[in-house]
Design a protein around this motif. Structure first.
Motif, mmCIF file in Angstrom:
data_model
loop_
_atom_site.group_PDB
_atom_site.id
_atom_site.type_symbol
_atom_site.label_atom_id
_atom_site.label_comp_id
_atom_site.label_asym_id
_atom_site.label_seq_id
_atom_site.Cartn_x
_atom_site.Cartn_y
_atom_site.Cartn_z
ATOM 1 N N ALA A 25 0.854 -1.129 -0.429
ATOM 2 C CA ALA A 25 -0.252 -0.319 -0.401
ATOM 3 C C ALA A 25 1.612 1.242 -0.121
ATOM 4 N N GLN A 26 0.481 1.586 -0.839
ATOM 5 C CA GLN A 26 1.196 3.430 -0.923
ATOM 6 C C GLN A 26 0.214 4.650 -1.070
ATOM 7 N N GLY A 27 0.900 5.370 0.010
ATOM 8 C CA GLY A 27 0.113 6.483 -0.443
ATOM 9 C C GLY A 27 -0.787 6.578 0.103
ATOM 10 N N ILE A 28 -1.724 6.013 0.966
ATOM 11 C CA ILE A 28 -3.219 5.459 1.312
ATOM 12 C C ILE A 28 -3.910 6.513 2.135
ATOM 13 N N THR A 29 -4.667 7.455 1.445
ATOM 14 C CA THR A 29 -5.111 8.096 2.600
ATOM 15 C C THR A 29 -7.182 8.365 2.138
ATOM 16 N N ASN A 38 -6.977 8.520 7.880
ATOM 17 C CA ASN A 38 -5.292 7.307 6.939
ATOM 18 C C ASN A 38 -4.656 8.767 6.516
ATOM 19 N N SER A 40 -2.503 9.403 4.311
ATOM 20 C CA SER A 40 -0.142 9.028 2.790
ATOM 21 C C SER A 40 -0.311 7.661 3.982
ATOM 22 N N SER A 42 1.906 4.274 3.874
ATOM 23 C CA SER A 42 2.400 2.735 3.084
ATOM 24 C C SER A 42 2.949 1.373 4.437
ATOM 25 N N GLU A 76 -7.506 8.758 -1.990
ATOM 26 C CA GLU A 76 -5.633 8.277 -2.768
ATOM 27 C C GLU A 76 -5.286 7.033 -2.247
ATOM 28 N N GLY A 77 -4.096 7.230 -2.821
ATOM 29 C CA GLY A 77 -3.581 5.974 -3.205
ATOM 30 C C GLY A 77 -3.224 5.264 -3.703
ATOM 31 N N ASP A 78 -2.472 4.407 -3.480
ATOM 32 C CA ASP A 78 -2.160 2.489 -4.666
ATOM 33 C C ASP A 78 -1.806 1.297 -3.867
#
Length: 528
Positions: A25-29, A38, A40, A42, A76-78
């Motif tokens: 998980a990257q930059g999950i908001t 949450n 950002s 990771s 947001e995030g990937d």
């Protein structure tokens, strides 16, 4: 090692991580209105690794886990699964990828069999006979033996958790998320669970382990990610930390040791239960059988037990939500009150905190000040005058409780459902402690609460008793029991053992009593 609230996570002592990355998980908001749950975040989960996710209540753990399992969408995030970018739009999609979850609250139908419950979560195309055989094979292979034909209502809490785990394993997950998995287990059942988790990790499964029991995290977890205020603030190897240092990282400051103080001389009996019995009110309820217990001013008595052994039924009889068959079965402050309702018991100096915070301890859609009125309108707090509600007085008390018990909220006097579980628990307990009752009965005082909040609540219970009140705490948490209790009794199948001084008992002995394995030997007795 320092602790701060910067967005860049720090790293303590971290052992080398070898497993293949399964989920990243990257930059999950995630935002809920003005609340940033949450910020950002990771996280990297690897095959063969038991990875702890730690943080105090409201830190953002539940939100993150729901995103990973497809129950929430991030703003947001990937997310990357085995190197491929993915969108997980539902739990069904998560399971299809190979992500399973064992929830803190079981999702089982008590009237159905083990196999019928598991079948509800399985894809079509498999006969019931084939599924039952798979359940037998997988459960036996992992040391979680189950009888597919057993009715869930007849099973202990520990066996019910086995059903949840086996249901997850039958879907052949590569990643299992476990939320507070030992909160309702005896020490012996927890040990068996740890063996199973270590076996799964050795076979290459990744496990994301959420727990407030930091000794467990140290024991079985290879890596830990620590969240605070919606951010990742630290990654570390739990084995290189102490329970105290992990707690400090979670809350951002030292968690103070409890001060037991001097136990006063034997005080008057504030609560006396005499041959208290009650029939089971439903097919899955527990009958209360011939309970005898005295709780004196100046002491904390704990009732240990696995969930579902009569704790809720006993609490209802103590609070007056359910009346006993005889007035003398429950005596409060020297007055028989077994046939007296809850308001009169409160006026007699008693206070009650139920297990279920939201729905029983507080009405979700009411403000905190309104919830305060519900339990204190008849206790002489100046909340009602001439038949009219004094809303200004209710607001003053809400602010007082917020300040004294560190109840964190986004704005003054919010609805109860807007608070995190830990903060709502602090409010519900603070609402009763603020009265300075002569008797406090509390069911699961720190269930699901982080280390900082738990320490505050436990110290308040001890301090209340040392100032002359009687405290009866019903708890499944043995760490809690040994920290606060002067005497301990164990409830199993609606029967209560003798209350024994806590220093004469061991965790193992209480665990056996909780499992009902010592019922025929004359009660708790002394420690072996």
């Amino acid at each position: 090692m320092t602790v701060d609230d910067t967005t860049t996570p720090q790293h303590g002592v971290v052992r080398e991580r070898h497993g293949t990355i399964l989920l990243e998980a990257q930059g999950i908001t995630k935002r809920f209105g003005d609340i940033l749950a949450n910020d950002s975040v990771s996280l990297t989960l690897r095959a063969g690794e038991i990875h702890a996710l730690l943080g105090e209540n409201g830190a953002g753990k539940s939100t993150l886990v729901k995103i990973l399992y497809g129950a929430l969408d991030p703003n947001e995030g990937d997310l990357t699964w085995q190197g491929q970018s993915v969108t997980i739009a539902s739990p069904a999609e998560a399971r299809a990828l190979g992500i399973g979850m064992v929830f803190q609250h079981f999702s089982l139908f008590e009237a159905l069999t083990v196999a019928e419950n598991i079948a509800l979560a399985m894809p079509p195309g498999q006969s019931f006979r084939e599924l039952s055989e798979r359940i037998r094979h997988v459960s036996r292979d992992y040391g979680l033996t189950l009888d597919p034909a057993a009715i869930v209502a007849d099973l202990s809490v520990g066996v019910r958790q086995r059903i949840e785990i086996v249901r997850c394993l039958l879907q052949e997950p590569r990643l299992i998320i476990m939320d507070e998995p030992t909160s309702v287990l005896t020490p012996q059942e927890a040990d068996q669970l740890f063996v199973t988790l270590e076996r799964l990790a050795s076979e290459g499964c990744a496990i994301l382990y959420i727990s407030h029991r930091l000794e467990e995290v140290q024991r079985i977890c290879h890596h830990a990610t620590i969240m605070r205020h919606g951010k990742v603030v630290m990654e570390c190897d739990p084995a290189g930390e102490t329970a105290g240092s992990l707690a400090r990282l979670m809350v951002g400051s030292a968690v103070h040791d409890l001060k037991r103080g001097v136990v006063p001389r034997e005080g008057d009996v504030q609560l006396a239960l005499k041959e208290l019995s009650a029939t089971a009110e439903g097919p899955f309820a527990v009958a209360i059988e011939d309970i005898n217990l005295d709780v004196r001013a100046g002491e904390v008595v704990a009732i240990a037990g696995i969930a579902g052994n009569g704790q809720s039924e006993l609490f209802e009889l103590l609070s007056g939500e359910r009346l006993a068959s005889r007035d003398t079965a429950v005596t409060i402050g020297g007055t028989p009150m077994g046939r007296t309702g809850i308001t009169k018991r409160r006026r007699a100096g008693a206070a009650f905190v139920p297990e279920e915070r939201l729905g029983h301890g507080a009405v979700p859609g009411l403000k905190l000040s309104e919830n305060l009125v519900l339990t204190r309108h008849g206790t002489g707090d100046g909340l009602v005058q001439g038949g009219f509600l004094k809303t200004e007085r209710a607001g003053e008390l809400e602010q007082k409780i917020k300040k004294n018990f560190d109840v964190r909220m986004s704005h003054d006097d919010p609805e109860a459902r807007s608070l995190s579980g830990g903060n709502l628990q602090k409010f519900v307990i603070g609402r009763e402690l603020d009265r300075q009752p002569e008797l406090l009965v509390v069911n699961q005082p720190t269930w699901g609460v982080d280390a900082g909040a738990a320490a505050l609540i436990r110290q308040e219970l001890i301090d209340l008793s040392r100032h002359g009140a009687a405290v009866l705490a019903i708890s499944q948490d043995l760490d809690e029991i040994f920290e606060i209790a002067d005497r301990v009794a164990v409830i199993s199948r609606g029967k209560l053992s003798e209350a024994i001084p806590s220093h004469k008992l061991t965790r193992e002995r209480i665990g056996l009593l909780m499992g009902g394995l010592d019922e025929d030997s004359g009660g708790a007795g002394d420690a072996a």
